[in-house]
Write a protein that holds these residues in place. Structure first.
Motif, PDB file in Angstrom:
ATOM      1  N   PRO A  46     -48.715 -67.247 -37.016  1.00  0.00           N
ATOM      2  CA  PRO A  46     -47.598 -67.973 -37.644  1.00  0.00           C
ATOM      3  C   PRO A  46     -46.599 -68.523 -36.610  1.00  0.00           C
ATOM      4  O   PRO A  46     -45.846 -69.443 -36.912  1.00  0.00           O
ATOM      5  CB  PRO A  46     -46.932 -66.911 -38.525  1.00  0.00           C
ATOM      6  CG  PRO A  46     -47.318 -65.613 -37.929  1.00  0.00           C
ATOM      7  CD  PRO A  46     -48.671 -65.825 -37.301  1.00  0.00           C
ATOM      8  N   ARG A  47     -46.601 -67.982 -35.406  1.00  0.00           N
ATOM      9  CA  ARG A  47     -45.659 -68.427 -34.375  1.00  0.00           C
ATOM     10  C   ARG A  47     -46.244 -69.528 -33.503  1.00  0.00           C
ATOM     11  O   ARG A  47     -45.634 -69.935 -32.519  1.00  0.00           O
ATOM     12  CB  ARG A  47     -45.277 -67.253 -33.469  1.00  0.00           C
ATOM     13  CG  ARG A  47     -44.568 -66.136 -34.206  1.00  0.00           C
ATOM     14  CD  ARG A  47     -44.362 -64.950 -33.315  1.00  0.00           C
ATOM     15  NE  ARG A  47     -45.701 -64.409 -33.012  1.00  0.00           N
ATOM     16  CZ  ARG A  47     -45.988 -63.642 -31.988  1.00  0.00           C
ATOM     17  NH1 ARG A  47     -45.047 -63.312 -31.136  1.00  0.00           N
ATOM     18  NH2 ARG A  47     -47.206 -63.196 -31.784  1.00  0.00           N
ATOM     19  N   ARG A  48     -47.401 -70.029 -33.829  1.00  0.00           N
ATOM     20  CA  ARG A  48     -48.081 -71.011 -32.987  1.00  0.00           C
ATOM     21  C   ARG A  48     -47.318 -72.332 -32.969  1.00  0.00           C
ATOM     22  O   ARG A  48     -46.874 -72.830 -33.996  1.00  0.00           O
ATOM     23  CB  ARG A  48     -49.494 -71.243 -33.493  1.00  0.00           C
ATOM     24  CG  ARG A  48     -50.304 -72.086 -32.563  1.00  0.00           C
ATOM     25  CD  ARG A  48     -51.741 -72.053 -32.922  1.00  0.00           C
ATOM     26  NE  ARG A  48     -52.484 -72.859 -31.946  1.00  0.00           N
ATOM     27  CZ  ARG A  48     -53.756 -73.070 -31.989  1.00  0.00           C
ATOM     28  NH1 ARG A  48     -54.465 -72.544 -32.969  1.00  0.00           N
ATOM     29  NH2 ARG A  48     -54.343 -73.791 -31.079  1.00  0.00           N
ATOM     30  N   ALA A  49     -47.184 -72.878 -31.765  1.00  0.00           N
ATOM     31  CA  ALA A  49     -46.495 -74.152 -31.576  1.00  0.00           C
ATOM     32  C   ALA A  49     -47.107 -74.850 -30.371  1.00  0.00           C
ATOM     33  O   ALA A  49     -47.942 -74.279 -29.663  1.00  0.00           O
ATOM     34  CB  ALA A  49     -45.011 -73.922 -31.352  1.00  0.00           C
ATOM     35  N   VAL A  50     -46.664 -76.056 -30.118  1.00  0.00           N
ATOM     36  CA  VAL A  50     -47.147 -76.800 -28.969  1.00  0.00           C
ATOM     37  C   VAL A  50     -46.702 -76.082 -27.699  1.00  0.00           C
ATOM     38  O   VAL A  50     -45.549 -75.663 -27.566  1.00  0.00           O
ATOM     39  CB  VAL A  50     -46.605 -78.247 -29.005  1.00  0.00           C
ATOM     40  CG1 VAL A  50     -46.995 -79.002 -27.745  1.00  0.00           C
ATOM     41  CG2 VAL A  50     -47.109 -78.965 -30.238  1.00  0.00           C
ATOM     42  N   PRO A  78     -55.806 -64.691 -29.858  1.00  0.00           N
ATOM     43  CA  PRO A  78     -54.698 -64.205 -30.676  1.00  0.00           C
ATOM     44  C   PRO A  78     -53.986 -65.352 -31.398  1.00  0.00           C
ATOM     45  O   PRO A  78     -53.188 -65.107 -32.317  1.00  0.00           O
ATOM     46  CB  PRO A  78     -53.771 -63.517 -29.682  1.00  0.00           C
ATOM     47  CG  PRO A  78     -54.135 -64.044 -28.361  1.00  0.00           C
ATOM     48  CD  PRO A  78     -55.576 -64.445 -28.436  1.00  0.00           C
ATOM     49  N   CYS A  79     -54.268 -66.572 -31.045  1.00  0.00           N
ATOM     50  CA  CYS A  79     -53.632 -67.738 -31.660  1.00  0.00           C
ATOM     51  C   CYS A  79     -54.229 -68.060 -33.030  1.00  0.00           C
ATOM     52  O   CYS A  79     -53.618 -68.793 -33.806  1.00  0.00           O
ATOM     53  CB  CYS A  79     -53.798 -68.956 -30.767  1.00  0.00           C
ATOM     54  SG  CYS A  79     -53.214 -68.698 -29.110  1.00  0.00           S
ATOM     55  N   TYR A  80     -55.409 -67.515 -33.293  1.00  0.00           N
ATOM     56  CA  TYR A  80     -56.096 -67.823 -34.541  1.00  0.00           C
ATOM     57  C   TYR A  80     -55.231 -67.386 -35.720  1.00  0.00           C
ATOM     58  O   TYR A  80     -54.919 -66.208 -35.887  1.00  0.00           O
ATOM     59  CB  TYR A  80     -57.460 -67.133 -34.570  1.00  0.00           C
ATOM     60  CG  TYR A  80     -58.280 -67.453 -35.788  1.00  0.00           C
ATOM     61  CD1 TYR A  80     -58.788 -68.729 -35.976  1.00  0.00           C
ATOM     62  CD2 TYR A  80     -58.558 -66.492 -36.735  1.00  0.00           C
ATOM     63  CE1 TYR A  80     -59.546 -69.034 -37.082  1.00  0.00           C
ATOM     64  CE2 TYR A  80     -59.321 -66.775 -37.843  1.00  0.00           C
ATOM     65  CZ  TYR A  80     -59.821 -68.054 -38.022  1.00  0.00           C
ATOM     66  OH  TYR A  80     -60.572 -68.357 -39.123  1.00  0.00           O
ATOM     67  N   GLN A  81     -54.801 -68.319 -36.512  1.00  0.00           N
ATOM     68  CA  GLN A  81     -53.945 -68.116 -37.684  1.00  0.00           C
ATOM     69  C   GLN A  81     -52.626 -67.423 -37.331  1.00  0.00           C
ATOM     70  O   GLN A  81     -52.086 -66.642 -38.110  1.00  0.00           O
ATOM     71  CB  GLN A  81     -54.685 -67.344 -38.765  1.00  0.00           C
ATOM     72  CG  GLN A  81     -55.880 -68.097 -39.306  1.00  0.00           C
ATOM     73  CD  GLN A  81     -56.592 -67.350 -40.419  1.00  0.00           C
ATOM     74  OE1 GLN A  81     -56.365 -66.167 -40.652  1.00  0.00           O
ATOM     75  NE2 GLN A  81     -57.467 -68.048 -41.111  1.00  0.00           N
TER      76      GLN A  81
END
Length: 71
Positions: free
Chosen positions: A9-13, A4-7
């Motif tokens: 927008p809320r992805r962060a370290v 679900p992390c693929y592209q």
């Protein structure tokens, strides 16, 4: 199967530790992995049993009669 992390927008370290979508995905991956492991263990047990049967047949012949022994 994409994470679900693929592209996202809320992805962060370190977002995996608090992302509910990733937690659900990880749970599904763990279930699939557990099923594969169980299948591998079953296949391994069947193979080992077959090896033992073949060894015993080579050693004792069929129906536990020694090879070469005549009645």
């Amino acid at each position: 199967m994409n994470t679900p992390c693929y592209q996202c927008p809320r992805r962060a370290v370190n977002c995996h530790s608090r992302c509910p979508d990733y937690a659900q995905y990880r749970k599904l991956c763990d279930q699939i992995s557990a099923a594969r492991d169980a299948e591998r263990r079953m296949d391994s047990a069947d193979a080992e049993r077959g090896d033992k049967i073949r060894r015993d047949v080579r050693k004792n012949g069929l129906y536990n009669q020694r090879k070469g022994r005549k009645r």
